[in-house]
Motif scaffolding. Structure first.
Motif, PDB file in Angstrom:
ATOM      1  N   LEU A  28       0.867  -1.248  -0.038  1.00  0.00           N
ATOM      2  CA  LEU A  28      -0.063  -0.164   0.040  1.00  0.00           C
ATOM      3  C   LEU A  28       0.909   1.249  -0.047  1.00  0.00           C
ATOM      4  O   LEU A  28       2.078   1.292   0.498  1.00  0.00           O
ATOM      5  CB  LEU A  28      -0.632   0.018   1.329  1.00  0.00           C
ATOM      6  N   GLY A  29       0.329   2.341  -0.428  1.00  0.00           N
ATOM      7  CA  GLY A  29       1.185   3.535  -0.593  1.00  0.00           C
ATOM      8  C   GLY A  29       0.950   4.325   0.591  1.00  0.00           C
ATOM      9  O   GLY A  29       0.165   3.905   1.666  1.00  0.00           O
ATOM     10  N   PRO A  30       1.633   5.436   0.870  1.00  0.00           N
ATOM     11  CA  PRO A  30       1.602   6.274   1.944  1.00  0.00           C
ATOM     12  C   PRO A  30       0.193   6.719   2.362  1.00  0.00           C
ATOM     13  O   PRO A  30      -0.123   7.219   3.430  1.00  0.00           O
ATOM     14  CB  PRO A  30       2.461   7.393   1.765  1.00  0.00           C
ATOM     15  N   GLU A  31      -0.742   6.922   1.297  1.00  0.00           N
ATOM     16  CA  GLU A  31      -1.836   7.351   1.488  1.00  0.00           C
ATOM     17  C   GLU A  31      -3.045   6.515   2.477  1.00  0.00           C
ATOM     18  O   GLU A  31      -3.826   7.003   3.067  1.00  0.00           O
ATOM     19  CB  GLU A  31      -2.819   7.594   0.220  1.00  0.00           C
ATOM     20  N   HIS A  32      -2.430   5.160   2.732  1.00  0.00           N
ATOM     21  CA  HIS A  32      -3.167   4.175   3.632  1.00  0.00           C
ATOM     22  C   HIS A  32      -2.397   4.264   5.025  1.00  0.00           C
ATOM     23  O   HIS A  32      -2.704   3.265   5.561  1.00  0.00           O
ATOM     24  CB  HIS A  32      -2.925   2.805   2.867  1.00  0.00           C
ATOM     25  N   PHE A  33      -1.469   4.965   5.324  1.00  0.00           N
ATOM     26  CA  PHE A  33      -0.775   5.084   6.629  1.00  0.00           C
ATOM     27  C   PHE A  33      -1.831   4.976   7.778  1.00  0.00           C
ATOM     28  O   PHE A  33      -1.631   4.232   8.550  1.00  0.00           O
ATOM     29  CB  PHE A  33       0.160   6.318   6.463  1.00  0.00           C
ATOM     30  N   TRP A  34      -2.735   5.741   7.583  1.00  0.00           N
ATOM     31  CA  TRP A  34      -3.815   6.123   8.806  1.00  0.00           C
ATOM     32  C   TRP A  34      -4.411   4.945   8.798  1.00  0.00           C
ATOM     33  O   TRP A  34      -5.442   4.941   9.744  1.00  0.00           O
ATOM     34  CB  TRP A  34      -4.289   7.388   8.589  1.00  0.00           C
ATOM     35  N   ASN A  35      -4.685   3.867   7.930  1.00  0.00           N
ATOM     36  CA  ASN A  35      -5.441   2.661   8.025  1.00  0.00           C
ATOM     37  C   ASN A  35      -5.203   1.924   8.990  1.00  0.00           C
ATOM     38  O   ASN A  35      -5.942   0.886   9.646  1.00  0.00           O
ATOM     39  CB  ASN A  35      -5.588   2.146   6.705  1.00  0.00           C
ATOM     40  N   PHE A  36      -3.820   1.897   9.560  1.00  0.00           N
ATOM     41  CA  PHE A  36      -3.117   0.819  10.373  1.00  0.00           C
ATOM     42  C   PHE A  36      -3.385   1.756  11.907  1.00  0.00           C
ATOM     43  O   PHE A  36      -2.953   2.949  11.993  1.00  0.00           O
ATOM     44  CB  PHE A  36      -2.098   0.731  10.273  1.00  0.00           C
ATOM     45  N   LYS A  37      -3.885   0.954  12.917  1.00  0.00           N
ATOM     46  CA  LYS A  37      -3.683   1.467  14.248  1.00  0.00           C
ATOM     47  C   LYS A  37      -2.474   0.581  15.075  1.00  0.00           C
ATOM     48  O   LYS A  37      -2.392  -0.574  14.800  1.00  0.00           O
ATOM     49  CB  LYS A  37      -5.015   1.091  15.087  1.00  0.00           C
ATOM     50  N   GLN A  38      -1.749   1.140  15.634  1.00  0.00           N
ATOM     51  CA  GLN A  38      -0.579   0.912  16.356  1.00  0.00           C
ATOM     52  C   GLN A  38      -0.705   1.293  17.742  1.00  0.00           C
ATOM     53  O   GLN A  38      -0.225   2.702  17.847  1.00  0.00           O
ATOM     54  CB  GLN A  38       0.871   0.934  15.882  1.00  0.00           C
ATOM     55  N   GLY A  39      -1.165   0.791  18.890  1.00  0.00           N
ATOM     56  CA  GLY A  39      -1.155   1.425  20.189  1.00  0.00           C
ATOM     57  C   GLY A  39       0.163   1.268  20.782  1.00  0.00           C
ATOM     58  O   GLY A  39       0.941   0.704  20.452  1.00  0.00           O
ATOM     59  N   ASN A  40       0.233   2.121  22.053  1.00  0.00           N
ATOM     60  CA  ASN A  40       1.247   2.211  23.012  1.00  0.00           C
ATOM     61  C   ASN A  40       1.873   1.030  23.315  1.00  0.00           C
ATOM     62  O   ASN A  40       1.251   0.393  23.851  1.00  0.00           O
ATOM     63  CB  ASN A  40       1.153   3.274  24.194  1.00  0.00           C
ATOM     64  N   GLY A  41       3.100   0.341  22.751  1.00  0.00           N
ATOM     65  CA  GLY A  41       3.713  -0.750  23.658  1.00  0.00           C
ATOM     66  C   GLY A  41       3.001  -2.030  22.779  1.00  0.00           C
ATOM     67  O   GLY A  41       3.280  -2.817  23.346  1.00  0.00           O
ATOM     68  N   CYS A  42       2.320  -1.720  21.615  1.00  0.00           N
ATOM     69  CA  CYS A  42       1.847  -2.909  21.059  1.00  0.00           C
ATOM     70  C   CYS A  42       2.836  -3.891  20.513  1.00  0.00           C
ATOM     71  O   CYS A  42       3.765  -3.314  20.126  1.00  0.00           O
ATOM     72  CB  CYS A  42       0.789  -2.674  19.924  1.00  0.00           C
TER      73      CYS A  42
END
Length: 80
Positions: A28-42
């Motif tokens: 995926l291109g950078p326009e999809h960056f915000w589709n992923f969630k990464q919580g603190n310490g995940c």
């Protein structure tokens, strides 16, 4: 040979790096960056069953159960 060796690596990074790795994994291109969630310490796990020359397989993503007595951490739900 090099391709036959099994290795384990670890990346410890901020969520932005993790999101970029996940975009790359899925092509995926950078326009999809915000589709992923990464919580603190995940913890997210990418396996390469055919070695580093093969395609990666996302085994788990954004796991935070280890942070709060076995209950999913609330920061993961609201992660940027």
């Amino acid at each position: 040979t090099y391709a036959d060796r099994q290795e384990t690596g670890i990346v410890v990074a901020h969520d932005a790096v993790n999101k970029a790795i996940l975009c790359n994994l899925f092509g995926l291109g950078p326009e999809h960056f915000w589709n992923f969630k990464q919580g603190n310490g995940c913890v997210s796990v990418i396996d390469y069953p055919k070695g580093t020359g093969g395609h990666g397989v996302l085994q788990t993503s954004n796991v935070t159960a280890h942070l709060n007595d076995g209950v999913f951490d609330q920061t993961a739900a609201g992660a940027l």
